[in-house]
Enzyme design. Sequence first.
Site, short mmCIF file in Angstrom:
data_model
loop_
_atom_site.label_atom_id
_atom_site.label_comp_id
_atom_site.label_asym_id
_atom_site.label_seq_id
_atom_site.Cartn_x
_atom_site.Cartn_y
_atom_site.Cartn_z
N CYS A 90 51.88 9.70 83.42
CA CYS A 90 52.11 10.92 84.20
C CYS A 90 52.55 10.56 85.62
O CYS A 90 53.66 10.07 85.82
CB CYS A 90 50.85 11.79 84.19
SG CYS A 90 51.12 13.49 84.75
N HIS A 177 49.41 12.43 78.56
CA HIS A 177 48.14 11.72 78.74
C HIS A 177 47.60 11.21 77.40
O HIS A 177 46.92 11.93 76.68
CB HIS A 177 47.10 12.65 79.39
CG HIS A 177 47.37 12.92 80.83
ND1 HIS A 177 46.87 12.13 81.84
CD2 HIS A 177 48.11 13.88 81.43
CE1 HIS A 177 47.28 12.59 83.00
NE2 HIS A 177 48.04 13.66 82.79
N GLU A 179 45.22 9.19 76.88
CA GLU A 179 43.77 8.99 76.91
C GLU A 179 42.98 10.23 76.51
O GLU A 179 41.80 10.14 76.16
CB GLU A 179 43.33 8.52 78.31
CG GLU A 179 43.37 9.57 79.40
CD GLU A 179 44.75 9.75 80.03
OE1 GLU A 179 44.82 10.36 81.12
OE2 GLU A 179 45.75 9.29 79.44
#
Length: 518
Positions: A90, A177, A179
Site C-alpha cells: 500500500c 493488504h 496481511e
Amino acid sequence: MFKIMKDFTEQEKIIVLDFGSQYNQLITRRIREFGVYSELHPHTITVEEMKALNPTGIIFSGGPNSVYDEDAFRADERIFDMGIPILGICYGMQLMTTHFGGKVERAKDREYGKADIHVEKPNRLFAGLPTDQVVWMSHGDLVVEEPAGFEVTVTSKSCPIAGIADEERSLYGVQFHPEVRHSVYGNELLKNFALNVCGCKGDWTMENFSEVEIAKIQEIVGDKKVLLALSGGVDSSVVGVLIHKAIGDQLTCIFVDHGLLRKGEADQVMETLQGEFNMNIIKVDAKKRFMDKLAGVSDPEQKRKIIGNEFIYVFDDEANKLDGVEFLAQGTLYTDIIESGTATAQTIKSHHNVGGLPEDMQFKLIEPLNTLFKDEVRALGTELGMPDAIVWRQPFPGPGLGIRVLGEITEEKLEIVRDSDYILREEIKNAGLEREIWQYFTALPNIRSVGVMGDGRTYDHTVVVRAVTSIDGMTADWARIPWDVLEKISVRIVNEVDHVNRVVYDITSKPPATVEWE
C-alpha cells in the site's frame, strides 16, 4: 531503568518498517507463521542500523499518509540500495514508486474494503496462486505510472496499477493488504516473499527460541539474582519456568496478592508453580494497600498507573530484603508493546507491563517474551514441558479485576466479577468450548438497571460476558457461543451472584473495540 534487548543478528529475519498502518503488526505475525523470524521497526531506522540487523528481506508497511504530505513518513532512501528483497504494501508501494521515479496521485474516491484483482504477469511473489483473487484494499492514493525498470503485475477495476515488480532487483509492490485475512491468498503471497523471494529456510521454532533465550539469560544475569513479577497468568508463568530453567534458584518470584485476582487463583498459583516446579516464591498479601490506593479512582488509565506503581513499590520492598538482586523480569508480550503505541502509531491504552513504571526503578528489566505473540507463548510453554492447565489458562491482565470493574473499585463489585467469571468458566468448560474460544471473562460496567425478581422490583448491577476468538490477539471476533450455553450462563449468574439482575453479551470485534473493556 535499563532494558535488556535481544540480539538476533545471526537469525534469518524479515524486518517490517512501521509507517503507521493499523495492520502493520499483522505482517510480522504472518511472516512468523512460516517459521521465519520477523520484527517491526520504526520507519526512521537508518541504513546503518538496518545493516546491523542483517535482514534477509524488508517489508514496507502501509500507512495513513499521502506520499506528497509535507509531514509524510519517509524511509532512509539508502535502504533501497542494500541489494536485498523489498516488498512495499500500500503506502510502502507508493514510497517505492516515487523513490524510483514513478507517479502517485490522489484517487477520486478512497477505496476501502474487498476488491477483485487480476494478476497480469505472474512472478515469484504470485507463484502457485490464482490469477483472479479477492483482496483487501485501504488507500486514498494510487500509482498512475510505474517506475522505469518495473512491470505492472496486478490490476483491478478501480486500481489499474495494483502491483508492480522489478524481478531482477527483487523489488515488489502491492496496493492491497495481504496481511489482512480478507485477502484470500494473502498468506500465500507473504509466504512466497519470505521463502521464494528472500530464500528463508523457515526453521525458526520455539525450540531454538528457548535455547537462545536460556543462553542469553545466563549470559546477562551471571551470578546475580532476578525477581519475577508473578501474576499466575500464562505469560508470567512461562517467563518463570523459562528463567528458572536458565538460572534455577537465582530466580525469586514475588507473587503479589493485590486482591484483584480471580476466584481461588492465589491458592492455585502457589500449589502449581511452587509445588510442581519447585520455584522460589514469596507471597505478599497487599490487598489493603492496593484497595486504599484505588479508593475513589474511576479513570482507567489512572487505575493502571496506580496498580503498576504499587507493584513496583512492593517489589522494591521485597528486593531490599534480598541480597544481589539486580534484575526484574516481566511477562510483557509483543502485543503489549504494540498496543501501548510505537513512534508512528497512536496509543490505544497504556499496558500494565509497559506503563506506570517509575523512571527511578532500581532494577534492570528483563522481558524474555517481548518479541512473542500470545499463541507463541503457549507454544513455548508446551516446549518447556508445562502442563496444559497452565499453558491454556485464560489470559489475565496484570491489573487483574481492577480493569474489569469499570469505575471505582469496591469489594462488592470485585466479588460480583469473581463469582460471575467463575460461573462463566465452569459453563464454558462444561460445554467443551474452552479450547475453541481464545478468551472469555466477565466485566462489570458502571451500570445499574431495573429488574423484577420474585415479587419485587430490583435496581441492580449488569454483568457483561465477553468471549472472543483470535489467533494472536491483534484482531479478534466475538465468539458464537451456542444460545443454550449463553442461557445457562445468564441464568446461573442472575440466580447465584448477589446484586445482579441482568447479563449482556458483548458482540463487538477487535477492532474497533479492544478485548478488555478498560
